[in-house]
Write an enzyme that holds these catalytic residues in place. Structure first.
Site, mmCIF file in Angstrom:
data_model
loop_
_atom_site.group_PDB
_atom_site.id
_atom_site.type_symbol
_atom_site.label_atom_id
_atom_site.label_comp_id
_atom_site.label_asym_id
_atom_site.label_seq_id
_atom_site.Cartn_x
_atom_site.Cartn_y
_atom_site.Cartn_z
ATOM 1 N N LYS A 177 16.559 -14.339 72.349
ATOM 2 C CA LYS A 177 17.216 -14.326 71.037
ATOM 3 C C LYS A 177 16.771 -15.542 70.225
ATOM 4 O O LYS A 177 16.365 -15.423 69.078
ATOM 5 C CB LYS A 177 18.736 -14.324 71.235
ATOM 6 C CG LYS A 177 19.510 -14.374 69.943
ATOM 7 C CD LYS A 177 21.006 -14.260 70.186
ATOM 8 C CE LYS A 177 21.757 -14.542 68.890
ATOM 9 N NZ LYS A 177 23.197 -14.494 69.056
ATOM 10 N N GLU A 234 13.334 -21.897 80.106
ATOM 11 C CA GLU A 234 12.857 -21.066 81.219
ATOM 12 C C GLU A 234 11.927 -19.963 80.708
ATOM 13 O O GLU A 234 10.846 -19.724 81.247
ATOM 14 C CB GLU A 234 14.040 -20.400 81.946
ATOM 15 C CG GLU A 234 14.954 -21.332 82.710
ATOM 16 C CD GLU A 234 16.112 -21.833 81.860
ATOM 17 O OE1 GLU A 234 15.969 -21.960 80.626
ATOM 18 O OE2 GLU A 234 17.170 -22.116 82.459
ATOM 19 N N GLY A 279 24.020 -12.739 72.916
ATOM 20 C CA GLY A 279 23.044 -12.487 73.985
ATOM 21 C C GLY A 279 23.577 -11.520 75.037
ATOM 22 O O GLY A 279 22.902 -10.582 75.462
ATOM 23 N N ARG A 280 24.830 -11.738 75.469
ATOM 24 C CA ARG A 280 25.377 -10.901 76.552
ATOM 25 C C ARG A 280 25.830 -9.530 76.059
ATOM 26 O O ARG A 280 26.291 -8.711 76.849
ATOM 27 C CB ARG A 280 26.509 -11.641 77.266
ATOM 28 C CG ARG A 280 27.592 -12.182 76.351
ATOM 29 C CD ARG A 280 28.475 -13.191 77.080
ATOM 30 N NE ARG A 280 29.438 -13.849 76.211
ATOM 31 C CZ ARG A 280 29.179 -14.933 75.482
ATOM 32 N NH1 ARG A 280 27.958 -15.458 75.480
ATOM 33 N NH2 ARG A 280 30.117 -15.492 74.755
ATOM 34 N N GLU A 317 30.948 -15.706 80.782
ATOM 35 C CA GLU A 317 30.428 -16.488 79.654
ATOM 36 C C GLU A 317 31.312 -16.255 78.423
ATOM 37 O O GLU A 317 31.413 -17.104 77.545
ATOM 38 C CB GLU A 317 28.963 -16.111 79.346
ATOM 39 C CG GLU A 317 28.205 -17.229 78.634
ATOM 40 C CD GLU A 317 26.719 -16.977 78.442
ATOM 41 O OE1 GLU A 317 26.359 -16.040 77.700
ATOM 42 O OE2 GLU A 317 25.899 -17.707 79.020
ATOM 43 N N HIS A 356 31.755 -4.246 105.090
ATOM 44 C CA HIS A 356 31.361 -4.828 106.373
ATOM 45 C C HIS A 356 31.074 -6.312 106.238
ATOM 46 O O HIS A 356 30.428 -6.903 107.106
ATOM 47 C CB HIS A 356 30.140 -4.080 106.924
ATOM 48 C CG HIS A 356 30.458 -2.645 107.202
ATOM 49 N ND1 HIS A 356 31.017 -2.223 108.389
ATOM 50 C CD2 HIS A 356 30.369 -1.543 106.406
ATOM 51 C CE1 HIS A 356 31.220 -0.914 108.327
ATOM 52 N NE2 HIS A 356 30.843 -0.474 107.131
ATOM 53 N N LYS A 365 21.820 -28.114 79.743
ATOM 54 C CA LYS A 365 20.475 -27.901 79.171
ATOM 55 C C LYS A 365 19.922 -29.225 78.652
ATOM 56 O O LYS A 365 18.763 -29.548 78.857
ATOM 57 C CB LYS A 365 20.540 -26.910 77.998
ATOM 58 C CG LYS A 365 20.719 -25.464 78.384
ATOM 59 C CD LYS A 365 20.612 -24.608 77.124
ATOM 60 C CE LYS A 365 21.119 -23.207 77.347
ATOM 61 N NZ LYS A 365 21.213 -22.411 76.133
HETATM 62 O O1 F6P Z 1 22.294 -20.501 78.057
HETATM 63 C C1 F6P Z 1 23.047 -19.347 77.867
HETATM 64 C C2 F6P Z 1 22.343 -18.391 76.949
HETATM 65 O O2 F6P Z 1 22.363 -18.872 75.662
HETATM 66 C C3 F6P Z 1 22.958 -17.003 77.023
HETATM 67 O O3 F6P Z 1 24.081 -16.869 76.233
HETATM 68 C C4 F6P Z 1 21.809 -16.160 76.617
HETATM 69 O O4 F6P Z 1 22.006 -14.809 76.945
HETATM 70 C C5 F6P Z 1 20.692 -16.809 77.387
HETATM 71 O O5 F6P Z 1 20.994 -18.191 77.335
HETATM 72 C C6 F6P Z 1 19.303 -16.555 76.894
HETATM 73 O O6 F6P Z 1 19.145 -16.953 75.573
HETATM 74 P P1 F6P Z 1 17.910 -16.464 74.707
HETATM 75 O O7 F6P Z 1 17.954 -14.994 74.617
HETATM 76 O O8 F6P Z 1 18.051 -17.149 73.383
HETATM 77 O O9 F6P Z 1 16.647 -16.920 75.428
#
Ligand code: F6P
Length: 536
Positions: free
Chosen positions: A206, A212, A267-268, A353, A384, A494
């Site tokens: 987003k 990452e 995002g979620r 979240e 189990h 972060k």
């Molecule tokens: O760090 C949490 C977050 O902002 C989530 O809310 C989001 O889904 C995820 O990181 C990834 O963010 P992006 O889509 O901006 O890479």
């Protein structure tokens, strides 16, 4: 005490809990032959049996009064109308607009967002059709065989979970891969398995600033170019999904190969947007639109049904009953369907979240419990492993059992055993068993469960189940008076990671930290330096 816990509706629920707490749920069945009819409902193809909870008609009436007192109806209207209910980020919350199928307009700053949504859906259709039909080819002319989605959190969990859940609808000739973790092992394993000439990378972020995802995307790009492909070939193998066109262009992806979405999609809550591109590549655009339609059917039910008959509201209220009046700190998701094995991980982000907050909308600290820990595993594996604790442990753990009446395979005997186990567990959790003079063999029972059923796990029913959970989380956030749509809690870690990353890459300098953190950084560097020396 806060306004919420002092309120008449809350106080009435506390008194009601005291009068009901010692009643076994099984006795409520004995007293009322119509209990299942009274405490089960169906909407948008999803049937929910919530009769195996410690509730009666008064409980539902009192919980609905709490929801009304908290303004659930007004906030629901405000969300659908595109008002800026995400107050800490000053944004509307409009994932429902992504699946609006009725042609109704939704305005944000005077602009009808639905036409933008339809425009991106049309672009997704053109692109996914071309890839699936082999018209879109890699730079050496070969058709695409592998799709690698690079994203994390909401840009990973939704598409990954849905592609697993809808595997029976997927194009088996297209292999889907998901790289989320910055741990190089994640990327290394996928790069070993794919061919640069036939692989399409979807860079999903987003913000397009997530460390990452950007590191993984750069690694994939470098690997692709090392295979001998020219820079110009990137256009055939890298597309982006983002709200940040500038950063996408800076990465080197042609904005023509970017699928847009908007800051009013959290995002979620984003799998319904272009973040769902891997889903559409895998199951095709018609099936992706059926997923949207299923979610939309649940949206209509949520928007229109009275609170007492509204499935997301009922699940939310029953959750509040357990969290706030019976001290349940976690909630188990138990899908009795192998295809739903990523659902607990997806719901962890959606719920935790969203409602992992302890400050109200006006900034006061809460004096009541908010979002529970969400966890789970598909049945029957959990039975189990950890079900022992559900039956005889000291913590009360409410659970959702999710089950599909009709399987996608022809192994009917397996399906019968699977469903027998699902139904047996909820019965055992409720009834318990009492062995005279044998406390170790006795089960108290009275462990609450919901059973959520669909006839078949298909795009529409999956869409409806996911929307059911989204709206459940929304309602709980409204009652707890928290903002379910921000996630400031993830920011500090972060920021610190950026600082420590700068120090870790230097041989000697470690900045000011507590002694534990400093010694861990130093230990890592010493080991790394020793390895480098012995390699020379
Ligand atoms: O760090 C949490 C977050 O902002 C989530 O809310 C989001 O889904 C995820 O990181 C990834 O963010 P992006 O889509 O901006 O890479």
């Amino acid at each position: 005490m806060s306004n919420l816990t002092q309120s008449p509706a809350w106080q009435a629920l506390a008194a009601h809990r005291d009068s009901l707490a010692s009643t076994p749920i099984r006795e409520l069945f004995a007293q009322d032959r119509e209990r299942v009819e009274r405490f089960s409902r169906e909407a948008a193809g999803v049937y929910v049996d919530y009769s195996k909870n410690l509730i009666n008609d008064d409980t539902i009436a009192l919980l609905a009064a709490l929801a009304r007192q908290a303004g659930v109806e007004e906030r629901r209207r405000a969300m659908f109308a595109g008002e800026r209910i995400n107050v800490t980020e000053d944004r509307p919350v409009l994932h429902v607009a992504l699946r609006e199928r009725s042609g109704a307009a939704i305005l944000v700053d005077g602009e009808n967002v639905i036409s933008n949504v339809l425009g991106v859906l049309a672009k997704m259709r053109r692109f996914t059709d071309a890839v699936r039909e082999g018209a879109w080819r890699g730079h050496t002319g070969r058709a695409i065989t592998d799709v690698v989605n690079i994203g994390i959190g909401g840009s990973d969990l939704g598409p990954r979970m849905v592609c697993e859940a809808l595997k029976p609808y997927g194009r088996r000739a297209l292999t889907m891969h998901f790289v989320s973790n910055v741990d190089g092992a994640d990327m290394a394993e996928v790069l070993q398995a794919v061919d640069p000439e036939t692989t399409l990378f979807v860079i999903a972020s987003k913000t397009f600033t997530t460390r990452e995802t950007l590191l993984n995307a750069h690694t994939a790009r470098a690997w692709f170019l090392r295979s001998g492909a020219a820079e110009a070939a990137i256009a055939k193998h890298f597309v982006a999904v983002s709200t940040n066109e500038g950063a996408v262009a800076a990465f080197g992806i042609d904005p023509g190969n970017m699928f847009e979405f908007w800051d009013w999609v959290g995002g979620r809550y984003s799998l319904w947007s272009a973040i769902g591109l891997p889903i559409a590549l895998y199951i095709g655009m018609d099936a992706f639109e059926a997923l949207l339609a299923g979610a939309h059917a649940m949206d209509r039910h949520f928007a229109e049904a009275p609170l007492e008959q509204n499935l997301p509201v009922l699940l939310a209220l029953i959750g509040i009953w357990h969290t706030n009046f019976f001290c349940a700190a976690s909630h188990l998701i138990a899908p009795y369907d192998r295809y739903l094995h990523r659902l607990p991980a997806y719901l962890q982000q959606l719920d935790m979240e969203s409602n992992g907050k302890s400050v109200t909308l006006s900034g006061e600290r809460v004096d009541y419990a908010t979002g529970p820990v969400i966890w789970g595993e598909p049945g029957t594996n959990g039975q189990h492993a950890f079900f022992q604790l559900l039956h005889q442990g000291s913590a009360l753990i409410p659970a959702d059992f999710i089950v599909c009446m009709q399987p996608h395979h022809g192994l009917d005997a397996h399906h019968e055993v699977l469903l027998a186990n699902c139904f047996a567990q909820t019965e055992a959790l409720m009834n318990g068993s009492h062995a005279k003079d044998a406390p170790h063999r006795s089960f108290d029972g009275n462990r609450p469960t919901n059973t959520i059923c669909v006839d078949k796990l298909d795009p529409a029913s999956l869409g409806a189940v996911l929307a059911l959970y989204e709206h459940k989380v929304f309602v709980q956030g409204v009652i707890w008076n928290i903002n379910s749509f921000d996630q400031w809690g993830v920011e500090l870690g972060k920021r610190l990671a950026v600082t420590i990353e700068g120090e870790i890459t230097q041989p000697d300098t470690t900045g000011a930290h507590d002694r534990s953190t400093t010694s861990l950084i130093d230990r890592f560097k010493a080991r790394r330096n020793a390895r480098a020396e012995s390699a020379n």
